[in-house]
Structures are given as structure tokens and as C-alpha cells.
Motif scaffolding. Structure first.
Motif, PDB file in Angstrom:
ATOM      1  N   TRP A  52      59.032  39.447  63.181  1.00  0.00           N
ATOM      2  CA  TRP A  52      59.914  39.723  62.049  1.00  0.00           C
ATOM      3  C   TRP A  52      59.904  41.195  61.660  1.00  0.00           C
ATOM      4  O   TRP A  52      60.819  41.654  60.960  1.00  0.00           O
ATOM      5  CB  TRP A  52      59.511  38.853  60.867  1.00  0.00           C
ATOM      6  CG  TRP A  52      59.717  37.397  61.149  1.00  0.00           C
ATOM      7  CD1 TRP A  52      58.766  36.439  61.250  1.00  0.00           C
ATOM      8  CD2 TRP A  52      60.960  36.750  61.411  1.00  0.00           C
ATOM      9  NE1 TRP A  52      59.334  35.226  61.569  1.00  0.00           N
ATOM     10  CE2 TRP A  52      60.688  35.382  61.663  1.00  0.00           C
ATOM     11  CE3 TRP A  52      62.292  37.188  61.462  1.00  0.00           C
ATOM     12  CZ2 TRP A  52      61.676  34.461  61.960  1.00  0.00           C
ATOM     13  CZ3 TRP A  52      63.281  36.256  61.765  1.00  0.00           C
ATOM     14  CH2 TRP A  52      62.966  34.916  62.004  1.00  0.00           C
ATOM     15  N   ALA A  53      58.886  41.942  62.125  1.00  0.00           N
ATOM     16  CA  ALA A  53      58.871  43.381  61.861  1.00  0.00           C
ATOM     17  C   ALA A  53      59.906  44.108  62.722  1.00  0.00           C
ATOM     18  O   ALA A  53      60.295  45.227  62.393  1.00  0.00           O
ATOM     19  CB  ALA A  53      57.477  43.951  62.134  1.00  0.00           C
ATOM     20  N   ARG A  54      60.333  43.486  63.832  1.00  0.00           N
ATOM     21  CA  ARG A  54      61.342  44.074  64.708  1.00  0.00           C
ATOM     22  C   ARG A  54      62.486  43.068  64.874  1.00  0.00           C
ATOM     23  O   ARG A  54      62.744  42.595  65.996  1.00  0.00           O
ATOM     24  CB  ARG A  54      60.740  44.421  66.070  1.00  0.00           C
ATOM     25  CG  ARG A  54      59.582  45.416  65.990  1.00  0.00           C
ATOM     26  CD  ARG A  54      58.953  45.631  67.365  1.00  0.00           C
ATOM     27  NE  ARG A  54      59.916  46.139  68.338  1.00  0.00           N
ATOM     28  CZ  ARG A  54      60.221  47.414  68.462  1.00  0.00           C
ATOM     29  NH1 ARG A  54      59.665  48.312  67.674  1.00  0.00           N
ATOM     30  NH2 ARG A  54      61.105  47.810  69.351  1.00  0.00           N
ATOM     31  N   PRO A  55      63.164  42.722  63.795  1.00  0.00           N
ATOM     32  CA  PRO A  55      64.160  41.638  63.873  1.00  0.00           C
ATOM     33  C   PRO A  55      65.338  41.955  64.790  1.00  0.00           C
ATOM     34  O   PRO A  55      65.870  41.058  65.441  1.00  0.00           O
ATOM     35  CB  PRO A  55      64.606  41.469  62.415  1.00  0.00           C
ATOM     36  CG  PRO A  55      64.296  42.779  61.761  1.00  0.00           C
ATOM     37  CD  PRO A  55      63.062  43.280  62.437  1.00  0.00           C
ATOM     38  N   ARG A  56      65.732  43.230  64.857  1.00  0.00           N
ATOM     39  CA  ARG A  56      66.896  43.571  65.688  1.00  0.00           C
ATOM     40  C   ARG A  56      66.617  43.304  67.162  1.00  0.00           C
ATOM     41  O   ARG A  56      67.429  42.677  67.857  1.00  0.00           O
ATOM     42  CB  ARG A  56      67.265  45.038  65.470  1.00  0.00           C
ATOM     43  CG  ARG A  56      68.510  45.475  66.220  1.00  0.00           C
ATOM     44  CD  ARG A  56      69.016  46.821  65.711  1.00  0.00           C
ATOM     45  NE  ARG A  56      70.060  47.349  66.549  1.00  0.00           N
ATOM     46  CZ  ARG A  56      69.833  48.116  67.611  1.00  0.00           C
ATOM     47  NH1 ARG A  56      68.584  48.462  67.933  1.00  0.00           N
ATOM     48  NH2 ARG A  56      70.830  48.560  68.352  1.00  0.00           N
ATOM     49  N   ILE A  60      68.366  40.356  69.543  1.00  0.00           N
ATOM     50  CA  ILE A  60      69.027  40.715  70.809  1.00  0.00           C
ATOM     51  C   ILE A  60      68.430  39.920  71.967  1.00  0.00           C
ATOM     52  O   ILE A  60      69.155  39.396  72.833  1.00  0.00           O
ATOM     53  CB  ILE A  60      68.915  42.230  71.055  1.00  0.00           C
ATOM     54  CG1 ILE A  60      69.822  42.978  70.074  1.00  0.00           C
ATOM     55  CG2 ILE A  60      69.292  42.589  72.503  1.00  0.00           C
ATOM     56  CD1 ILE A  60      69.597  44.464  70.035  1.00  0.00           C
ATOM     57  N   GLY A  61      67.112  39.802  71.986  1.00  0.00           N
ATOM     58  CA  GLY A  61      66.468  39.035  73.041  1.00  0.00           C
ATOM     59  C   GLY A  61      66.852  37.567  73.012  1.00  0.00           C
ATOM     60  O   GLY A  61      67.128  36.955  74.049  1.00  0.00           O
ATOM     61  N   LEU A  62      66.900  36.977  71.827  1.00  0.00           N
ATOM     62  CA  LEU A  62      67.259  35.569  71.706  1.00  0.00           C
ATOM     63  C   LEU A  62      68.732  35.333  72.031  1.00  0.00           C
ATOM     64  O   LEU A  62      69.086  34.328  72.664  1.00  0.00           O
ATOM     65  CB  LEU A  62      66.944  35.075  70.289  1.00  0.00           C
ATOM     66  CG  LEU A  62      65.453  34.988  69.948  1.00  0.00           C
ATOM     67  CD1 LEU A  62      65.267  34.677  68.466  1.00  0.00           C
ATOM     68  CD2 LEU A  62      64.765  33.926  70.800  1.00  0.00           C
ATOM     69  N   LEU A  63      69.596  36.247  71.617  1.00  0.00           N
ATOM     70  CA  LEU A  63      71.015  36.138  71.971  1.00  0.00           C
ATOM     71  C   LEU A  63      71.207  36.220  73.481  1.00  0.00           C
ATOM     72  O   LEU A  63      71.986  35.455  74.061  1.00  0.00           O
ATOM     73  CB  LEU A  63      71.823  37.241  71.284  1.00  0.00           C
ATOM     74  CG  LEU A  63      72.157  37.055  69.808  1.00  0.00           C
ATOM     75  CD1 LEU A  63      72.862  38.295  69.267  1.00  0.00           C
ATOM     76  CD2 LEU A  63      73.044  35.824  69.605  1.00  0.00           C
TER      77      LEU A  63
END
Length: 311
Positions: A52-56, A60-63
Motif C-alpha cells: 500500500w506504500a506503492r499503490p501505483r 499497474i502490476g495487478l492490471l
């Protein structure tokens, strides 16, 4: 499009059923659950905090893994028109969560291992919903694959329950042990990880050995296809992350999280829901072997390139 003898031969792979008795199916399910439990033993609250500290980067990885790759796989199927069961196998593999060795390859390639672990964990949790959703959604867009799904009366809700039991339950138990008995979890993690990976490899090789004659006859229809499908995942994940502006180490993590799939889950679902359908099983079995070779090769390439730059 005219029907060629090659097309007829490739389509008859749909009639093939691999030899895998109910005891072996149960054993594979238990091994997969053991693998998931071992992975969870190494997860802490800090891993989720880092996610959650690197949500972006995480989004992107999950997308890339759960949205873009299944969509790209469907386009690949439309363009190449493999036999329906082969296409369905490709879709199932693309819809599975990240394989647990993706973290190893990311670490070896000097990628962002913390991001890799975070994507793997959330992609596995998300797969409880996304795997049956992607398979049923994309397969229903193609008449031949939709007919194959209908012939097996696939129930997405039942598949969701199955994936939840295979992934969610052992992950929850592992996280509980990690939270309540961290010292025990630390002692168990490494030996359990090695043991479960070894047993899983034995299962895959054993399944190939029992069905070697079938693979020799039909393997030529899937070997190059799996190679191209896996290359699409690795290259597509890296390119998408690069276009999204992520750092190089993050791009490598996304590449492996997109291109290393949990083929063990795929095999369990094929035998439980599709009666060991030949095209699906051969694609998934070969994928389970090939992505290890591809991950090793790509991580070695990045490792050697970094060493040359530092020299």
C-alpha cells in the motif's frame, strides 16, 4: 476459411483425455494447498504495508496480470485460431494467479522483490474471483470455446468456491500461523517451500510421463504456442509497466508477475472441471515446465546485463 487436414488433426485434440486418476487429482490439490500455505508463512504485515506504500506500481502490476494479459490472450486466440480446447487452456493459464517462483526470478534479476511479493499475494487473493470471471467472460466471447464451456456445464460460482478453498483457505491458515507463531513460521517456511516445490515438480513430470505418448503426438500443436504466449506475457508486462512510467526494477517485477503463472492451479481446475480435457491439460502442463525455463533465461539476461554495466 477452408478446413485443412492440419486443422482437423489439431481439433481432434479436443477428444483426448489425459490419464490422471482421482487419487492423483486429490494429491495435486493437496500439494497446491501446501504450496500456498508455505508462501503465506513468509508473509508479514510489513509486506502488505509495502504494497500500500506503492499503490501505483501495485495497481499497474495487478492490471497487467488480471486484466490486460487475459484480454491479450483472447486477441491472440482470435488471430491464431487454435483448437477450442487449446484456446481454452491458454485462457485458463492467463487467468491463474502469479506463480510462487515469480518472486525468486524477480530477486535474481535485481528487480523489486517487495513489489513482486505484494503483487503475487494480492493476485492470488484476487484470483478467487478473477480466475473464474476471466475464463467465463472471455471464453463466452468465442462461439467454439463457449460451446466447449457449455458441454462441461461450467459453473463460475462452483469454480470460485474451488479456487477459494485451494488458495484462500491455506493462505489464511499460513497468515494465522505467521501472526500467532512467527518463530514456528520462520522454521517451517524454507523446508516447506523446498518440499512443496519438489513434490509439485514430481507431479508435473509424473503426469507427463504417464501421458508421454499423447504429448509426443499432440505436443507439436502447443510447444511454440506456449512459447509465444509466455513471451507475450513477459514482454507485455514489462512494456506496460515501462509505458506507465515505473522504474526499471519495478518493470522487471511486473514482467515476472505477468509471465509466471500458477500452472498447478490450472491443472487442478482442468481435472476437476473439464475432465482432463486434452488440449487444456497439454497446454498447462507444458506451460508449467516452459515458464521455469523462460524465467531462468530472462532473469539471467538481466543479471548479466547489470553486471556488465557495473564492470
Amino acid at each position: 476459411m477452408p478446413i485443412t487436414p492440419q486443422h482437423v488433426a489439431a481439433s481432434s485434440i479436443d477428444l483426448v483425455r489425459l490419464n490422471f486418476n482421482p487419487q492423483a487429482q486429490l494429491g495435486l490439490s493437496l500439494v497446491l494447498a501446501l504450496v500456498m500455505f508455505g508462501i503465506a508463512l513468509d508473509l508479514t504485515r510489513d509486506d502488505f504495508r509495502q504494497a500500500w506504500a506503492r499503490p501505483r506500481a501495485l495497481v499497474i502490476g495487478l492490471l497487467s496480470h488480471h486484466v490486460l494479459y487475459p484480454a491479450a490472450t483472447f486477441l491472440m486466440i482470435v488471430l491464431l485460431r487454435p483448437a477450442p480446447s487449446i484456446g481454452l487452456g491458454m485462457l485458463l493459464v492467463a487467468s491463474c494467479p502469479a506463480g510462487h517462483i515469480s518472486n525468486f526470478f524477480t530477486h535474481r534479476a535485481n528487480g523489486n522483490t517487495a513489489l513482486s511479493v505484494s503483487i503475487s499475494t494480492l493476485s492470488t487473493l484476487g484470483a478467487i474471483v478473477m480466475t473464474p470471471l476471466n475464463v467465463s467472460f472471455w471464453a463466452s466471447r468465442d462461439p467454439e470455446m463457449a460451446a466447449l464451456l457449455h458441454s462441461f456445464s461450467l459453473d463460475p460460482a462452483r469454480m470460485l468456491l474451488e479456487v477459494g478453498l485451494l488458495l484462500g483457505l491455506p493462505l489464511a491458515l499460513g497468515l494465522l500461523v505467521q501472526a500467532r507463531a512467527p518463530a514456528l513460521a520462520k522454521r517451517l517456511h524454507v523446508p516447506m517451500k523446498r518440499f512443496s516445490m519438489l513434490v509439485f515438480l514430481v507431479f508435473v513430470l509424473g503426469a507427463l510421463a504417464l501421458n508421454w505418448a499423447i504429448f509426443l503426438e499432440w505436443g507439436r500443436y502447443v510447444v511454440l504456442l506456449v512459447l509465444a504466449h509466455n513471451a507475450l506475457a513477459l514482454a507485455g508486462g514489462y512494456t506496460f509497466a515501462r509505458l506507465a512510467g515505473l522504474a526499471e526494477r519495478d518493470c522487471r517485477a511486473v514482467a515476472f508477475e505477468t509471465g509466471i503463472q500458477n500452472s498447478g492451479l490450472g491443472l487442478v481446475l482442468i481435472f476437476n472441471f473439464f475432465d482432463g480435457l486434452g488440449g487444456m491439460a497439454i497446454v498447462t502442463s507444458w506451460w508449467g515446465i516452459w515458464h521455469i525455463a523462460a524465467g531462468t533465461g530472462l532473469s539471467t539476461f538481466w543479471l548479466m546485463r547489470d553486471r556488465r554495466r557495473l564492470a
